[in-house]
Write an enzyme that holds these catalytic residues in place. Structure first.
Site, PDB file in Angstrom:
ATOM      1  N   ASP A  41       1.023 -12.493  -1.721  1.00 48.77           N
ATOM      2  CA  ASP A  41       0.798 -12.817  -0.301  1.00 48.77           C
ATOM      3  C   ASP A  41       1.333 -14.220  -0.008  1.00 48.77           C
ATOM      4  OD1 ASP A  41       0.108 -12.661   2.345  1.00 48.77           O
ATOM      5  OD2 ASP A  41      -2.065 -12.706   2.033  1.00 48.77           O
TER       6      ASP A  41
ATOM      7  N   LEU B  81       8.624 -13.945   4.179  1.00 48.33           N
ATOM      8  CA  LEU B  81       9.849 -14.741   4.135  1.00 48.33           C
ATOM      9  C   LEU B  81      10.120 -15.457   5.451  1.00 48.33           C
ATOM     10  CD1 LEU B  81      12.267 -12.469   2.047  1.00 48.33           C
ATOM     11  CD2 LEU B  81      10.829 -14.370   1.274  1.00 48.33           C
TER      12      LEU B  81
ATOM     13  N   HIS C 235      -4.076  -4.513   6.444  1.00 49.73           N
ATOM     14  CA  HIS C 235      -4.764  -5.806   6.455  1.00 49.73           C
ATOM     15  C   HIS C 235      -6.176  -5.526   6.960  1.00 49.73           C
ATOM     16  CE1 HIS C 235      -5.019 -10.261   7.470  1.00 49.73           C
ATOM     17  NE2 HIS C 235      -6.008  -9.765   8.182  1.00 49.73           N
TER      18      HIS C 235
END
Length: 431
Positions: A306, A64, A180
């Site tokens: 994503d 965001l 990740h």
């Protein structure tokens, strides 16, 4: 106002429900699911004939950007993009500025979402201080403030000891660690998948091994610590193989795949469209098929966008200099319907489970099921609606999508959050 949703095909994998049902919503709760319900006086009746009615969709991996990168996205614009895409809840990553490595930033995100958001927002706290990968963040404080997971997403944690400590400490608070998986040395500042297409285009490649080495390491650490590991954006056949093997050994691991890694290949990079530059990179067809098969088999639990918006000027540069990332909230559902469900590679039940029950379970958040007495978060999808993607109509501030102009089928047409209609026929309903 009460809402009665009539005549839709209700699919709720958490309750093993797939059939024609009516749903009565009163206030912020679902009160009744049954056939042929009568509408209470004054209720709004929504005809859902021919539609798919699901628990509110949850996207557990979005960016965001706020605080700090409001030129790319804000909580206001990002949550409206989510609602337009049929999502009633999102989990937002910690790579903001300041980084979400402290309780104060978590509180800021939650309050901003309360004031300006139109869907539920669940912050993900940083795994390490400043996302530097050197020292774990104050995980207990982040959990107390409302973080639903921890992650340095956007950056790999290269130090194995830091990752071990994160898994151990997060386990104390029953938080998943979202990894990740990328070995920076192997990635070697690459721009796309290392293979035939990269060779033809003359672009530096990122080998599949850059992901798979870190997947293997983190699975070993999860087995060592007993911590809860969640693999973000799985993209290679090798990662799928490692994941299956770890599951067979009882490692506490879940995983997600993005719509673009499930549906798009590295052939798209031939256009040099910087919207195709993502991390991990788009892969060849063999990897795409392996990831999709793992999702159908249940080895991959979640579809997550994503969603990575960038300002137009950031992407309007040479391929080498463009940042990684594409937007995905507003196209996730029709892309999966068009490329996976309609061709028979994935069932509606499998797709909806990956957007509802599974992310709710992994993050331990409300929703994910249409249970009487539960939160009235509902998504309605028109499986026959077909239209072209137009990035200029996105609610997101990011227009970086390689799907511009592409016809997709199966669009969300209604999003209900807490008993309130927030999106209808592609338009956000402001209070």
């Amino acid at each position: 106002m009460a809402i009665l949703i009539k005549g839709g095909r209700v699919i709720d994998p958490a309750r093993n429900l797939d059939g024609r049902q009516d749903i009565l919503i009163e206030g912020e709760k679902i009160t009744t699911l049954a056939a042929n319900l009568e509408a209470p006086a004054g209720a709004r009746v929504i005809d859902a004939g021919g539609m798919i009615v699901t628990p509110g969709l949850i996207d557990m991996h979005v960016h965001l950007r706020e605080p700090g990168y409001e030129q790319k996205e804000t909580i206001a614009s990002g949550t409206r993009a989510a609602a337009a895409g049929g999502f009633t809840a999102v989990a937002c990553m910690a790579n903001t500025n300041p980084v979400a490595d402290s309780a104060s930033v978590i509180y800021f995100i939650k309050e901003k979402a309360r004031q300006e958001g139109v869907v539920r927002v669940y912050p993900v706290g940083a795994l390490s201080k400043g996302l530097e990968g050197k020292e774990i963040a104050e995980i207990g404080d982040l959990a107390a403030a409302g973080a639903v997971a921890i992650s340095d997403d956007g950056r790999p944690v290269m130090n194995a000891l830091v990752m071990r400590h994160a898994l151990e400490y997060a386990k104390m608070f029953n938080l998943p660690v979202i990894s990740h998986c990328e070995d920076e040395a192997l990635a070697n500042d690459g721009l796309m998948h290392e293979g035939l297409v990269a060779t033809i285009l003359g672009l530096r490649g990122i080998p599949a091994a850059a992901e798979e080495v870190m997947v293997a390491r983190d699975l070993i650490l999860a087995e060592l610590t007993g911590g809860r590991l969640h693999l973000a954006h799985v993209s290679t056949a090798g990662s799928v193989r490692l994941l299956k093997e770890a599951r067979a050994r009882g490692v506490r691991v879940t995983a997600e795949a993005t719509p673009h890694h499930l549906c798009l290949t590295d052939m798209l990079v031939e256009s040099y469209d910087t919207s195709t530059k993502v991390n991990p990179p788009l892969r060849p067809a063999g990897d795409v098929a392996a990831v999709a098969a793992a999702l159908a088999a249940g080895d991959i639990d979640v579809i997550a966008s994503d969603h990575a918006p960038h300002a137009d000027e950031d992407k309007d540069v040479e391929y080498d200099y463009a940042p990684f990332g594409m937007v995905g909230l507003e196209t996730a559902v029709p892309l999966v319907v068009t490329e996976l469900i309609l061709p028979g590679k994935l069932t509606w039940q499998q797709a909806i489970k990956s957007w509802t029950a599974n992310p709710a379970r992994i993050l331990n958040i409300p929703g994910g099921s249409l249970v009487p007495g539960g939160v009235a978060d509902v998504t309605i999808i028109d499986p026959d609606m077909e239209k072209e993607v137009d990035v200029n109509e996105f609610y997101s501030r990011g227009h970086n999508s390689p799907l511009q102009g592409r016809k997709l089928k199966g669009w969300p047409v209604l999003t209900i959050v807490g008993g309130r209609v927030v999106m209808e026929n592609g338009k956000i309903i402001e209070e």
